[in-house]
Design a protein around this motif. Structure first.
Motif, PDB file in Angstrom:
ATOM      1  N   PHE A  61      60.467 -74.966  13.778  1.00 45.01           N
ATOM      2  CA  PHE A  61      58.990 -75.012  13.591  1.00 45.01           C
ATOM      3  C   PHE A  61      57.992 -74.231  13.983  1.00 45.01           C
ATOM      4  CE2 PHE A  61      55.866 -77.833  15.167  1.00 45.01           C
ATOM      5  CZ  PHE A  61      54.492 -78.291  14.118  1.00 45.01           C
ATOM      6  N   TYR A  62      58.462 -73.976  15.710  1.00 43.03           N
ATOM      7  CA  TYR A  62      57.269 -73.625  16.644  1.00 43.03           C
ATOM      8  C   TYR A  62      57.604 -72.028  16.679  1.00 43.03           C
ATOM      9  CZ  TYR A  62      56.670 -78.627  18.422  1.00 43.03           C
ATOM     10  OH  TYR A  62      56.368 -80.037  18.978  1.00 43.03           O
ATOM     11  N   GLY A  63      58.680 -71.643  16.343  1.00 41.66           N
ATOM     12  CA  GLY A  63      59.030 -70.709  16.084  1.00 41.66           C
ATOM     13  C   GLY A  63      57.956 -69.573  14.843  1.00 41.66           C
ATOM     14  N   GLN A  64      57.431 -70.630  14.401  1.00 34.03           N
ATOM     15  CA  GLN A  64      56.371 -69.849  13.456  1.00 34.03           C
ATOM     16  C   GLN A  64      55.898 -69.369  14.437  1.00 34.03           C
ATOM     17  OE1 GLN A  64      56.011 -72.601  10.472  1.00 34.03           O
ATOM     18  NE2 GLN A  64      55.685 -73.959  11.149  1.00 34.03           N
ATOM     19  N   TYR A  65      55.316 -69.873  15.016  1.00 41.57           N
ATOM     20  CA  TYR A  65      53.805 -69.743  16.135  1.00 41.57           C
ATOM     21  C   TYR A  65      53.288 -68.743  16.949  1.00 41.57           C
ATOM     22  CZ  TYR A  65      52.780 -74.674  13.674  1.00 41.57           C
ATOM     23  OH  TYR A  65      52.643 -75.361  12.775  1.00 41.57           O
ATOM     24  N   THR A  66      52.545 -67.973  16.558  1.00 41.95           N
ATOM     25  CA  THR A  66      52.591 -66.178  17.379  1.00 41.95           C
ATOM     26  C   THR A  66      51.490 -66.708  18.146  1.00 41.95           C
ATOM     27  OG1 THR A  66      50.413 -66.185  16.266  1.00 41.95           O
ATOM     28  CG2 THR A  66      52.683 -64.805  14.905  1.00 41.95           C
ATOM     29  N   PRO A  67      51.691 -66.274  19.639  1.00 45.75           N
ATOM     30  CA  PRO A  67      50.299 -66.923  20.976  1.00 45.75           C
ATOM     31  C   PRO A  67      48.693 -66.801  20.177  1.00 45.75           C
ATOM     32  CG  PRO A  67      51.899 -65.583  21.577  1.00 45.75           C
ATOM     33  CD  PRO A  67      52.306 -65.361  19.720  1.00 45.75           C
ATOM     34  N   LYS A  68      48.623 -65.713  19.654  1.00 45.36           N
ATOM     35  CA  LYS A  68      47.304 -66.109  18.717  1.00 45.36           C
ATOM     36  C   LYS A  68      47.247 -66.948  17.861  1.00 45.36           C
ATOM     37  CE  LYS A  68      44.210 -62.588  15.804  1.00 45.36           C
ATOM     38  NZ  LYS A  68      44.028 -61.608  15.001  1.00 45.36           N
ATOM     39  N   GLU A  69      47.826 -66.971  16.669  1.00 46.71           N
ATOM     40  CA  GLU A  69      47.951 -68.841  16.145  1.00 46.71           C
ATOM     41  C   GLU A  69      47.444 -69.861  16.991  1.00 46.71           C
ATOM     42  OE1 GLU A  69      50.646 -67.770  12.288  1.00 46.71           O
ATOM     43  OE2 GLU A  69      50.983 -67.976  13.511  1.00 46.71           O
ATOM     44  N   ILE A  70      48.758 -69.664  18.286  1.00 46.79           N
ATOM     45  CA  ILE A  70      47.764 -70.771  18.466  1.00 46.79           C
ATOM     46  C   ILE A  70      46.418 -71.589  19.820  1.00 46.79           C
ATOM     47  CG2 ILE A  70      49.359 -71.934  21.252  1.00 46.79           C
ATOM     48  CD1 ILE A  70      51.607 -70.973  20.127  1.00 46.79           C
ATOM     49  N   MET A  71      46.342 -70.076  20.142  1.00 47.37           N
ATOM     50  CA  MET A  71      44.945 -69.321  20.579  1.00 47.37           C
ATOM     51  C   MET A  71      43.776 -70.224  19.795  1.00 47.37           C
ATOM     52  SD  MET A  71      46.411 -69.819  23.760  1.00 47.37           S
ATOM     53  CE  MET A  71      44.480 -69.707  24.071  1.00 47.37           C
ATOM     54  N   ALA A  72      44.079 -70.101  18.614  1.00 48.63           N
ATOM     55  CA  ALA A  72      43.187 -69.936  17.282  1.00 48.63           C
ATOM     56  C   ALA A  72      43.383 -71.480  16.500  1.00 48.63           C
ATOM     57  CB  ALA A  72      42.972 -69.020  16.359  1.00 48.63           C
ATOM     58  N   MET A  73      43.462 -72.629  17.714  1.00 48.63           N
ATOM     59  CA  MET A  73      44.144 -73.827  16.572  1.00 48.63           C
ATOM     60  C   MET A  73      43.258 -74.473  16.742  1.00 48.63           C
ATOM     61  SD  MET A  73      48.165 -75.025  18.006  1.00 48.63           S
ATOM     62  CE  MET A  73      49.782 -74.422  17.019  1.00 48.63           C
ATOM     63  N   THR A  74      42.912 -75.105  15.616  1.00 47.90           N
ATOM     64  CA  THR A  74      41.878 -76.595  15.875  1.00 47.90           C
ATOM     65  C   THR A  74      42.690 -77.784  16.476  1.00 47.90           C
ATOM     66  OG1 THR A  74      42.029 -77.794  13.478  1.00 47.90           O
ATOM     67  CG2 THR A  74      40.865 -75.767  13.871  1.00 47.90           C
ATOM     68  N   ALA A  75      41.633 -78.566  16.918  1.00 47.62           N
ATOM     69  CA  ALA A  75      42.611 -79.827  17.582  1.00 47.62           C
ATOM     70  C   ALA A  75      43.145 -80.566  17.067  1.00 47.62           C
ATOM     71  CB  ALA A  75      41.104 -80.821  17.501  1.00 47.62           C
ATOM     72  N   ASP A  76      43.258 -80.652  15.029  1.00 47.51           N
ATOM     73  CA  ASP A  76      43.682 -81.353  14.125  1.00 47.51           C
ATOM     74  C   ASP A  76      45.437 -80.107  14.475  1.00 47.51           C
ATOM     75  OD1 ASP A  76      42.698 -83.111  13.851  1.00 47.51           O
ATOM     76  OD2 ASP A  76      41.686 -82.245  11.948  1.00 47.51           O
ATOM     77  N   ASP A  77      45.478 -78.724  14.182  1.00 49.02           N
ATOM     78  CA  ASP A  77      46.920 -78.080  14.189  1.00 49.02           C
ATOM     79  C   ASP A  77      46.810 -78.348  16.026  1.00 49.02           C
ATOM     80  OD1 ASP A  77      45.718 -76.729  12.769  1.00 49.02           O
ATOM     81  OD2 ASP A  77      44.577 -75.488  13.453  1.00 49.02           O
TER      82      ASP A  77
END
Length: 99
Positions: free
Chosen positions: A56-72
């Motif tokens: 689950f956590y391995g599927q996210y890149t740092p760029k994706e994490i920084m672009a997350m919405t509050a729900d994400d």
């Protein structure tokens, strides 16, 4: 959110307080091995849960994490064991986002 992570998590002098305590680490590993010997089914379940979390956590890149919405961010954090004690997980997530 990255400022919060940088300030509170990456440079904390307490973040690895246990790493310098080799006696404690040895005791914890010994206790864990003993538990594995008496309840191997628990180990299998534990390992499966860990693999699921890594996937689950391995599927996210740092760029994706920084672009997350509050729900994400909520979806990302609510599965963590440290969040289990919080009844109102949205409160915690909102505090992280605010800081």
């Amino acid at each position: 959110m990255s400022a919060f992570i940088d300030k509170h998590m990456l440079h904390s002098p307490k973040k690895l307080w246990w790493a310098n305590n080799t006696e404690l680490l040895k005791k914890l590993v010994k206790d864990y091995v003993k538990k594995l010997e008496t309840d191997p089914g628990h180990f299998t379940q534990d390992l499966e849960e860990r693999r699921a979390m890594v996937n689950f956590y391995g599927q996210y890149t740092p760029k994706e994490i920084m672009a997350m919405t509050a729900d994400d961010v909520y979806e990302y954090l609510h599965k963590l064991w440290a969040m289990m004690m919080w009844g109102n997980k949205h409160f915690v997530v909102n505090r992280i986002i605010e800081h």
